[in-house]
Structure formats: structure tokens, C-alpha cells
Design a protein around this motif. Structure first.
Motif, mmCIF file in Angstrom:
data_model
loop_
_atom_site.group_PDB
_atom_site.id
_atom_site.type_symbol
_atom_site.label_atom_id
_atom_site.label_comp_id
_atom_site.label_asym_id
_atom_site.label_seq_id
_atom_site.Cartn_x
_atom_site.Cartn_y
_atom_site.Cartn_z
ATOM 1 N N ILE A 42 38.460 41.212 51.937
ATOM 2 C CA ILE A 42 39.120 40.970 50.659
ATOM 3 C C ILE A 42 39.622 42.312 50.132
ATOM 4 N N LYS A 43 40.880 42.361 49.717
ATOM 5 C CA LYS A 43 41.462 43.592 49.213
ATOM 6 C C LYS A 43 40.869 43.985 47.859
ATOM 7 N N ARG A 44 40.875 45.290 47.588
ATOM 8 C CA ARG A 44 40.287 45.819 46.361
ATOM 9 C C ARG A 44 40.864 45.152 45.116
ATOM 10 N N ARG A 45 42.179 45.030 45.034
ATOM 11 C CA ARG A 45 42.796 44.458 43.832
ATOM 12 C C ARG A 45 42.364 43.020 43.601
ATOM 13 N N VAL A 46 42.196 42.272 44.683
ATOM 14 C CA VAL A 46 41.778 40.872 44.548
ATOM 15 C C VAL A 46 40.331 40.812 44.062
ATOM 16 N N THR A 47 39.482 41.665 44.626
ATOM 17 C CA THR A 47 38.087 41.722 44.176
ATOM 18 C C THR A 47 38.022 42.036 42.691
ATOM 19 N N GLN A 48 38.770 43.030 42.265
ATOM 20 C CA GLN A 48 38.788 43.395 40.848
ATOM 21 C C GLN A 48 39.275 42.245 39.987
ATOM 22 N N SER A 49 40.314 41.551 40.452
ATOM 23 C CA SER A 49 40.861 40.428 39.689
ATOM 24 C C SER A 49 39.852 39.297 39.564
ATOM 25 N N ILE A 50 39.061 39.060 40.609
ATOM 26 C CA ILE A 50 38.052 38.005 40.560
ATOM 27 C C ILE A 50 36.980 38.338 39.533
ATOM 28 N N PHE A 51 36.517 39.590 39.528
ATOM 29 C CA PHE A 51 35.529 39.985 38.533
ATOM 30 C C PHE A 51 36.079 39.804 37.124
ATOM 31 N N ARG A 52 37.305 40.248 36.902
ATOM 32 C CA ARG A 52 37.896 40.153 35.573
ATOM 33 C C ARG A 52 38.175 38.706 35.184
ATOM 34 N N ALA A 53 38.476 37.865 36.166
ATOM 35 C CA ALA A 53 38.688 36.441 35.881
ATOM 36 C C ALA A 53 37.409 35.798 35.363
ATOM 37 N N PHE A 54 36.268 36.155 35.952
ATOM 38 C CA PHE A 54 34.982 35.647 35.462
ATOM 39 C C PHE A 54 34.792 36.049 33.996
ATOM 40 N N ASP A 55 35.062 37.321 33.686
ATOM 41 C CA ASP A 55 34.898 37.811 32.322
ATOM 42 C C ASP A 55 35.860 37.113 31.363
ATOM 43 N N PRO A 75 44.212 24.760 35.084
ATOM 44 C CA PRO A 75 43.130 24.983 36.054
ATOM 45 C C PRO A 75 42.639 26.426 36.001
ATOM 46 N N ALA A 76 41.341 26.597 35.902
ATOM 47 C CA ALA A 76 40.732 27.929 35.844
ATOM 48 C C ALA A 76 39.716 28.050 36.975
ATOM 49 N N TYR A 77 39.989 28.928 37.939
ATOM 50 C CA TYR A 77 39.093 29.048 39.095
ATOM 51 C C TYR A 77 39.351 30.341 39.863
ATOM 52 N N VAL A 78 38.404 30.678 40.713
ATOM 53 C CA VAL A 78 38.569 31.728 41.716
ATOM 54 C C VAL A 78 38.038 31.175 43.026
ATOM 55 N N TYR A 79 38.461 31.773 44.144
ATOM 56 C CA TYR A 79 37.957 31.307 45.436
ATOM 57 C C TYR A 79 38.011 32.431 46.463
ATOM 58 N N THR A 80 37.125 32.332 47.444
ATOM 59 C CA THR A 80 37.132 33.244 48.592
ATOM 60 C C THR A 80 36.778 32.448 49.838
ATOM 61 N N PHE A 81 37.389 32.825 50.949
ATOM 62 C CA PHE A 81 37.105 32.184 52.230
ATOM 63 C C PHE A 81 36.173 33.048 53.072
ATOM 64 N N GLU A 82 35.385 32.382 53.913
ATOM 65 C CA GLU A 82 34.518 33.071 54.871
ATOM 66 C C GLU A 82 34.566 32.334 56.199
ATOM 67 N N ALA A 98 34.610 28.783 42.633
ATOM 68 C CA ALA A 98 33.984 28.767 41.312
ATOM 69 C C ALA A 98 35.046 28.361 40.312
ATOM 70 N N LEU A 99 34.744 27.385 39.487
ATOM 71 C CA LEU A 99 35.771 26.864 38.593
ATOM 72 C C LEU A 99 35.187 26.391 37.269
ATOM 73 N N HIS A 100 36.078 26.204 36.318
ATOM 74 C CA HIS A 100 35.688 25.606 35.044
ATOM 75 C C HIS A 100 36.156 24.158 35.013
ATOM 76 N N VAL A 101 35.224 23.272 34.741
ATOM 77 C CA VAL A 101 35.532 21.853 34.569
ATOM 78 C C VAL A 101 35.115 21.475 33.155
ATOM 79 N N PRO A 102 36.031 20.934 32.340
ATOM 80 C CA PRO A 102 35.622 20.501 31.004
ATOM 81 C C PRO A 102 34.412 19.573 31.086
ATOM 82 N N TYR A 121 28.539 37.739 44.890
ATOM 83 C CA TYR A 121 28.359 37.025 46.160
ATOM 84 C C TYR A 121 29.710 36.585 46.723
ATOM 85 N N LEU A 122 30.585 36.101 45.874
ATOM 86 C CA LEU A 122 31.884 35.620 46.333
ATOM 87 C C LEU A 122 32.702 36.719 46.990
#
Length: 210
Positions: free
Chosen positions: A15-28, A81-88, A100-104, A147-148
Motif C-alpha cells: 500500500i502506498k504511503r499516501r493511501v495509508t495516510q488517507s485511510i488513517f485520516r478517513a477514520f478520523d 457511502p463512507a468506507y475504506v478498504y484494503t486487499f490482501e 471498514a464502513l459506516h452503516v446508519p 491492521y488494515l
């Protein structure tokens, strides 16, 4: 390592650095705007010559998006839709996605009913191992975010304090197509428009994004 195939699909192993950073900030950002990540789903994807794991998951996401749009028409304001995802794919034979997502909350029961149907319509009959899901506790969200992104580029593991993942961090296998992402509703453009400022961590052990 990244390679292009036919000028379209590409294969990555980190996973590229910018994507990792964006995922952390998306959680916040999700938490700060009152739509915290509240469901964690893992889906094992059955790739074929016609569709890679990324393509299959994109189709599942579209079903989620259409479902949310339908319900949003009955609300005073639409729900994006509010979510993040990573593949393995650590073994090379078992690609899966962490979502990881938000569901009303008022739609949660319906979401849990619809999820297996969406998966089945995209890739066929389910098995006991096709997917699993569970709620995300607010106290566990940051740990889940780490973890993601445990497959982040090795050069940035220290930067994001991922070494504390111990044996979990490191390469997570090759993935064709987009390896990780953030929904537009939590992305950089929306965060910037909202003048969102990630909170500063007071200690290295608590820091997730720089």
C-alpha cells in the motif's frame, strides 16, 4: 513493485504511503463528522480470468452504494457511502478484502440481510468462509485502522508506527487492480472542503498519521 498490464490493470505488493495516510485520516474524519466506522467486513473473493478481486469488490460496493442511495431518497438528506478498504493475498491463492464502513444504525439490520445477497449475486454461492462481519467499537477503531494498512510500503512502517503490529506488518501478497482506497465522501477533496484538521497525537504509540 508495480507493473502495468495492457495499460490498464496493475499489480502491486504494498500500500502506498499516501493511501495509508488517507485511510488513517478517513477514520478520523468519519468520527469527527458523526459517521464513525461501525462495521468491519472481510470478504474472500473468487477471482476468475474475467474478473480480478478488485473488480468483484467494486461490483459489491456498487450494490451497497445503490442500496444506500435508495434509502437516502427517503431521508431529509442523502447519505453518501463512507468506507475504506484494503486487499490482501498473502498466500497468493486467497485474495480477500478488509472493508471498514459506516452503516446508519437504522439500516443496519437491512444491510446485514442484504450483504450476503450482494456477494452471492457477484460471485456465486456462499460458503461458510466467504465472508465475516462484526461491529467496530470506537475504542478499537484506531487499532483496526493500523491492521488494515499493515501491508504499507516497508520504508514507511516506522513513519506510521506500524512496527508495533509485530509479525502482522509486512507484504500481503500481489493484488491486481486498485489495492486500497477511501470512498469519495471521506476523501481528500471533501476533507479539505470541510477544513478538516487531523488531531495531533501526543505520543508515538498513539500517532497514526503525519
Amino acid at each position: 513493485m508495480t507493473k502495468n498490464v495492457g495499460g490498464k490493470a496493475r499489480c502491486t505488493d504494498h500500500i502506498k504511503r499516501r493511501v495509508t495516510q488517507s485511510i488513517f485520516r478517513a477514520f478520523d474524519f468519519a468520527a469527527a463528522t458523526g459517521r464513525p466506522m461501525n462495521r468491519y467486513v472481510v470478504i474472500h473473493l473468487s477471482e476468475t480470468d474475467a474478473a480480478c478481486a478488485a473488480t468483484l469488490f467494486e461490483r459489491i460496493r456498487h450494490k451497497f452504494r445503490d442500496w444506500l442511495t435508495y434509502h437516502g431518497k427517503r431521508r431529509a438528506e442523502p447519505v453518501a457511502p463512507a468506507y475504506v478498504y484494503t486487499f490482501e493475498n498473502p498466500t497468493g491463492e486467497n485474495p480477500h478484502v478488509n472493508w471498514a464502513l459506516h452503516v446508519p444504525e437504522d439500516l443496519m439490520a437491512d444491510f446485514l440481510r442484504k450483504l450476503p445477497r450482494w456477494i452471492e449475486r457477484v460471485q456465486g454461492p456462499l460458503t461458510p468462509f466467504t465472508y465475516r462481519e462484526k461491529p467496530i467499537r470506537a475504542s478499537h477503531a484506531k487499532r483496526l485502522a493500523k491492521y488494515l494498512v499493515k501491508g504499507t510500503e516497508p520504508a514507511f512502517l516506522e513513519h506510521f508506527f506500524l512496527r508495533e503490529m509485530h509479525d502482522e506488518h509486512g507484504p500481503q501478497g500481489e493484488i491486481w487492480g486498485k489495492r486500497a482506497g477511501v470512498s469519495p465522501a471521506l476523501g481528500h477533496t471533501v476533507r479539505r472542503a470541510a477544513a478538516f484538521r487531523p488531531r495531533r497525537r501526543r505520543s508515538e504509540g498513539d500517532r497514526l498519521a503525519a
